[in-house]
Design an enzyme around this catalytic site. Structure first.
Site, PDB file in Angstrom:
ATOM      1  N   CYS A 255       0.828  -1.202   0.054  1.00  0.00           N
ATOM      2  CA  CYS A 255       0.020   0.169   0.001  1.00  0.00           C
ATOM      3  C   CYS A 255       0.868   1.106  -0.015  1.00  0.00           C
ATOM      4  CB  CYS A 255      -0.904  -0.119   1.163  1.00  0.00           C
ATOM      5  SG  CYS A 255      -1.979   1.301   1.371  1.00  0.00           S
TER       6      CYS A 255
ATOM      7  N   CYS B  98      -0.650   4.028   2.095  1.00  0.00           N
ATOM      8  CA  CYS B  98      -0.510   3.992   3.586  1.00  0.00           C
ATOM      9  C   CYS B  98       1.050   4.375   3.861  1.00  0.00           C
ATOM     10  CB  CYS B  98      -0.821   2.471   4.010  1.00  0.00           C
ATOM     11  SG  CYS B  98      -2.059   1.959   3.305  1.00  0.00           S
ATOM     12  N   ASP B  99       1.841   3.708   3.281  1.00  0.00           N
ATOM     13  CA  ASP B  99       3.346   3.757   3.610  1.00  0.00           C
ATOM     14  C   ASP B  99       4.195   4.817   2.905  1.00  0.00           C
ATOM     15  OD1 ASP B  99       2.523   1.607   5.303  1.00  0.00           O
ATOM     16  OD2 ASP B  99       2.882   0.066   3.945  1.00  0.00           O
TER      17      ASP B  99
END
Ligand code: NDP
Length: 315
Positions: A137, A140-141
């Site tokens: 992701c 997300c990261d």
């Protein structure tokens, strides 16, 4: 007392089904999940800008869209439980559902909208370095300090891979796309954006053979699928975007599925191989897999469940 309708799944499909069922006074119970099959809200929770959901000409952030849908479902009378369903019994009626905390629930009709989960590369080094430079992701990261102004890689050639690569260009000094063929699967519009982006380079005909690093990813060993030659690519981050598998494990084979494991539905309908059980969204669709098609089939499932219950009551 059994619920009239229970919905498993809280992506666009489950929540649209809930909105329609709640507005039809069916008082649906929706299991939004906790850990199984990804986070509550589904795959849009790990998407940034959604530009193709009708009604948002300027685009909308995926998590915001899901938060809106959830609020709308609750406002109209849906009960939402943050629990994973671990087991179902569809062979006795009313159907029963068992949650991971051991509670059992009974329902007259059921909509399965559990979506699909990101696929991962089956390598020991991938498991060892997961979360230590490897992720599924970018949204997300990607903004983590460890990835800023560094060279990163995205694995895959579909829309997700290209979207992730474009997202990462905001933080990375360079983004490599590693694709196993010499042609991308992604849509033409995404291809154009990637192919003309100065920070993105596509490494064609390459697969990852090994992830290298002690405590943090430092490089990838790549194999050329045409020549079998291997090479090493220094990157501190690798983002896998190699497709999905449907979340059907908890069904334990009780519903008919297709050769890829997606729930079979009657064409043009959300009816499954068991009467009173309906499936909508990505768990039964590996062709379109869009938020808007998932939402559309969620509407169909709620409508079909309502009709089915009415016909049954009329017998
Ligand atoms: P896809 O199945 O479309 O693509 C998966 C990619 O991963 C393919 O390029 C595939 O290669 C590659 N791949 C699969 N397995 C492996 C493996 N073991 N090793 C290396 N590479 C592998 O999945 P996506 O998640 O990209 O997209 C799913 C659906 O969602 C699509 O319909 C897509 O259009 C849609 N989508 C739409 C978006 C939007 O409209 N904004 C954004 C994201 C997704 P190969 O091509 O060789 O099979």
């Amino acid at each position: 007392m059994p619920k009239r309708l229970t919905i498993i799944g809280s992506g666009p499909s489950g929540l649209t089904a809930a909105i329609y069922a709640a507005r039809a006074n069916m008082e649906p119970l929706l299991f939004e999940g906790f850990q199984k099959g990804g986070m509550p809200g589904g795959q849009l929770m790990i998407t940034s800008e959604v530009e193709n959901f009708p009604g948002f000409p300027e685009g909308i952030l995926g998590p915001q869209l899901m938060s809106n849908m959830r609020e709308q479902a609750i406002k109209h009378g849906t009960s939402v439980l943050m629990e994973d369903i671990e087991e179902v019994d569809l062979n006795t009626y009313p159907f029963t559902l068992k949650s991971i905390s051991g509670e059992t629930y009974s329902t007259d009709s059921l909509i399965i909208a559990t979506g699909a989960t990101a696929r991962r590369l089956p390598l020991d080094s991938e498991k060892r370095l997961w979360g230590k430079g490897i992720s599924a992701c970018a949204v997300c990261d990607g903004a983590l300090p460890a990835f800023r102004n560094k060279e990163l890689a995205v694995i895959g050639g579909g829309d997700t891979a290209l979207e992730e690569a474009l997202h990462l260009t905001q933080f990375a000094s360079k983004v490599y796309i590693i694709h196993r063929r010499d042609e991308l699967r992604a849509s033409k519009v995404m291809q154009k954006r990637v192919l003309t982006h100065p920070k993105i380079q596509i490494l064609w005909n390459k697969v990852v053979e090994e992830f290298i690093g002690e405590t943090q990813l430092s490089s990838l060993i790549l194999r050329d699928t045409a020549t079998s030659e291997t090479s090493e690519l220094s990157v501190v981050g690798a983002f896998e975007a190699i497709g999905h598998v449907p979340n059907t494990g908890f069904l334990n084979g009780q519903l008919e599925v297709d050769e890829l494991g997606y729930i079979k539905t009657v064409p043009g309908s959300t009816k499954t191989s068991i009467e009173g059980v309906f499936a909508s969204g990505d768990v039964q669709d590996h062709q379109f897999r869009q938020a808007v098609t998932a939402a559309g089939s969620g509407c169909m499932a709620a409508t079909e469940a309502e009709r089915w219950l009415q016909e049954r009551a009329g017998l």
